[in-house]
Motif scaffolding. Structure first.
Motif, short mmCIF file in Angstrom:
data_model
loop_
_atom_site.label_atom_id
_atom_site.label_comp_id
_atom_site.label_asym_id
_atom_site.label_seq_id
_atom_site.Cartn_x
_atom_site.Cartn_y
_atom_site.Cartn_z
N PRO A 149 0.80 -1.22 0.00
CA PRO A 149 0.00 0.00 0.00
C PRO A 149 0.83 1.28 0.00
O PRO A 149 0.29 2.37 -0.15
N GLY A 150 2.15 1.14 0.20
CA GLY A 150 2.99 2.33 0.23
C GLY A 150 2.82 3.17 1.48
O GLY A 150 3.10 4.37 1.47
N TRP A 151 2.39 2.54 2.57
CA TRP A 151 2.21 3.28 3.82
C TRP A 151 3.55 3.66 4.41
O TRP A 151 4.55 2.94 4.27
N ASP A 152 3.56 4.80 5.12
CA ASP A 152 4.78 5.17 5.83
C ASP A 152 4.84 4.41 7.15
O ASP A 152 3.92 3.66 7.51
N ALA A 153 5.94 4.59 7.89
CA ALA A 153 6.15 3.81 9.12
C ALA A 153 5.08 4.09 10.16
O ALA A 153 4.68 3.20 10.92
N THR A 154 4.59 5.34 10.22
CA THR A 154 3.54 5.68 11.19
C THR A 154 2.25 4.94 10.86
O THR A 154 1.59 4.39 11.75
N GLN A 155 1.89 4.90 9.60
CA GLN A 155 0.67 4.19 9.20
C GLN A 155 0.79 2.70 9.47
O GLN A 155 -0.17 2.06 9.91
N GLN A 156 1.96 2.13 9.22
CA GLN A 156 2.17 0.72 9.52
C GLN A 156 2.02 0.45 11.01
O GLN A 156 1.43 -0.56 11.42
N HIS A 157 2.54 1.36 11.83
CA HIS A 157 2.43 1.21 13.28
C HIS A 157 0.97 1.29 13.72
O HIS A 157 0.52 0.50 14.57
N ILE A 158 0.22 2.21 13.15
CA ILE A 158 -1.21 2.33 13.47
C ILE A 158 -1.94 1.06 13.07
O ILE A 158 -2.79 0.53 13.81
N TRP A 159 -1.63 0.53 11.88
CA TRP A 159 -2.24 -0.71 11.43
C TRP A 159 -1.97 -1.85 12.43
O TRP A 159 -2.89 -2.58 12.82
N ASP A 160 -0.73 -2.00 12.84
CA ASP A 160 -0.38 -3.06 13.80
C ASP A 160 -1.15 -2.88 15.11
O ASP A 160 -1.64 -3.86 15.69
N GLU A 161 -1.24 -1.66 15.59
CA GLU A 161 -1.96 -1.39 16.83
C GLU A 161 -3.43 -1.76 16.71
O GLU A 161 -4.01 -2.39 17.62
N GLU A 162 -4.07 -1.35 15.62
CA GLU A 162 -5.50 -1.60 15.46
C GLU A 162 -5.79 -3.08 15.26
O GLU A 162 -6.80 -3.59 15.76
N CYS A 163 -4.92 -3.78 14.53
CA CYS A 163 -5.11 -5.22 14.37
C CYS A 163 -5.01 -5.93 15.72
O CYS A 163 -5.80 -6.83 16.03
N ALA A 164 -4.04 -5.53 16.53
CA ALA A 164 -3.88 -6.14 17.85
C ALA A 164 -5.06 -5.81 18.75
O ALA A 164 -5.58 -6.67 19.47
N ARG A 165 -5.51 -4.57 18.71
CA ARG A 165 -6.61 -4.13 19.58
C ARG A 165 -7.88 -4.94 19.32
O ARG A 165 -8.54 -5.40 20.26
N ILE A 166 -8.20 -5.15 18.05
CA ILE A 166 -9.45 -5.81 17.73
C ILE A 166 -9.35 -7.33 17.86
O ILE A 166 -10.36 -8.02 17.99
N GLY A 167 -8.12 -7.87 17.81
CA GLY A 167 -7.95 -9.31 17.92
C GLY A 167 -7.78 -9.99 16.57
O GLY A 167 -8.21 -11.14 16.39
N ALA A 168 -7.16 -9.31 15.61
CA ALA A 168 -6.89 -9.92 14.31
C ALA A 168 -5.67 -10.83 14.43
O ALA A 168 -4.72 -10.51 15.14
#
Length: 398
Positions: free
Chosen positions: A67-86
């Motif tokens: 997706p061409g995300w920057d490091a901040t977006q990747q970090h947000i993605w990891d956080e949200e996946c963990a939060r929801i239980g993915a």
């Protein structure tokens, strides 16, 4: 250094959260949040779904399908996946061998393997550790001898995570036994269906088949599967390990597990009040939460550095050490919170063969296996003792 999130970052988080809420299968979410075991289909189906959007490879550039995300977006993605239980996307293909291929692989290797990693066609495993060669990886003895347009591989690998499912292995082999340890190693891509490969299970203390030992007996590997140059594999291995150690911190998962720990402690009684309100236990939780907050700041500093184009350095070792210490401390406090009931062990429940544990407490039933499984985190990816040596050398100059 600005560690705060911008309005654009907040909007990105909201979009990601909405998509995850709508698309993460409930059955997968419940397995993750309740510490059940995931099977091959669980990982594969989630990977395929993410792959349709390029989100199975969030750190990849657009040119390779990411997706061409920057490091901040990747970090947000990891956080949200963990939060929801993915479920986590398995790292072996996506974030371990793929960066090596992008940097050192041939055009033909990139064209063949990267699309198959993105969509989940190939399941990868790691061929690094051997009996007697773990953290001292440069002592590995698996041999690869060049015969015309093929290498013939003989030897053994161990602790091969999920190797029983793998289609491909990225493997370190010794191609020049007369060279210094680090200088005689090469990086090969091996098809796990090749004749001469035997995969044997290692059943761990939690009665799970997660790791394996792999034997190679006159295994023929095309020379075109050599990554980069012969005898330069140690360089590629170090590059890979830097990416692996950054991911081992599991910041988002630890935040989720801290919330689970607090819920456990609120449900337990001590002297007529919730355990979480007991001063001694509350102090332990507070101390761990402070450690987690400090780790999060360090992760954000690394993210900010990567946003500016700087790759992981010795900071990866810092994240590996503290991240795994926090993970282990969380499992220990969960065990403490439940008490003797945490010793109950019900593998059939963990495998989803029955809806409720025979021990009577579905929260407590997974904790023994969870605790024992996390003893390994301070060892794999290079033991924490080795990481301290790296920090002493690279940061302190000792």
């Amino acid at each position: 250094m600005d560690l705060s999130y911008s309005p654009a970052d907040d909007a990105f988080r909201a979009d990601i959260r909405t998509w995850l809420e709508a698309n993460l299968p409930r059955s997968l979410r419940e397995k993750v949040l309740n510490h059940k075991r995931l099977n091959r289909d669980d990982f594969a189906s989630w990977h395929r779904l993410l792959g349709t959007r390029g989100w199975s490879v969030v750190a990849w550039p657009k040119e390779h399908g990411g997706p061409g995300w920057d490091a901040t977006q990747q970090h947000i993605w990891d956080e949200e996946c963990a939060r929801i239980g993915a479920p986590g996307v398995l790292p072996f293909g996506v974030s371990m061998v793929a960066p090596v291929l992008m940097k050192y692989g041939s055009d033909a290797q990139k064209a063949r393997y990267l699309p198959r990693i993105l969509d989940g066609t190939d399941w990868w495993c790691q061929g690094y550790s051997e009996p007697g060669s773990g953290s001292d990886l440069a002592s590995l003895r698996t041999r690869a001898e060049r015969h015309g347009d093929h290498y013939i591989v003989n030897g053994q690998k161990t602790w091969t995570t999920l190797g029983q499912h793998a289609d491909m292995m990225f493997c370190l082999v010794r191609t020049d036994p007369g060279a210094k340890k680090q200088e005689g190693i090469s990086f090969l891509l091996i098809d796990m269906k090749t004749p001469g490969i035997t995969v044997r299970p290692i059943i761990t203390l939690d009665e799970d088949h997660e790791v394996n030992e792999v034997f190679f007996e006159d295994v023929s590997v095309p020379a075109e599967n050599l990554v980069g140059e012969e005898n330069r594999g140690w360089t590629y291995a170090k590059y890979l390990l830097g990416h692996e150690r950054t991911g081992i911190a599991r910041m988002g998962q630890s935040k989720r597990e801290l919330a689970f720990l607090k819920r456990l402690a609120l449900g337990q009684q001590k002297s007529g009040r919730p355990l979480l309100h007991d001063p001694v236990f509350a102090a332990k939780v507070a101390a761990l939460e402070i450690e987690l907050m400090a780790l999060e700041v360090t992760v954000q500093r690394v993210v900010a550095s990567e946003t500016k184009g700087r790759g992981p350095g010795p900071e990866a070792s810092m994240l590996k050490i503290k991240g795994t210490e926090v993970q282990q401390a969380l499992t220990e406090l969960m065990f403490d919170a439940i008490g003797p009931e945490a010793a109950a062990f019900d593998p059939a429940f963990l495998e989803g063969e029955r809806d409720h544990s025979i021990a009577g407490d579905d929260d407590a039933a997974p904790l023994a296996a969870y605790y024992f499984n996390f003893r390994k985190t301070s060892i794999y990816g290079g033991s924490n003792e080795i990481q301290k040596n790296i920090i002493a050398q690279m940061i302190l100059g000792l």
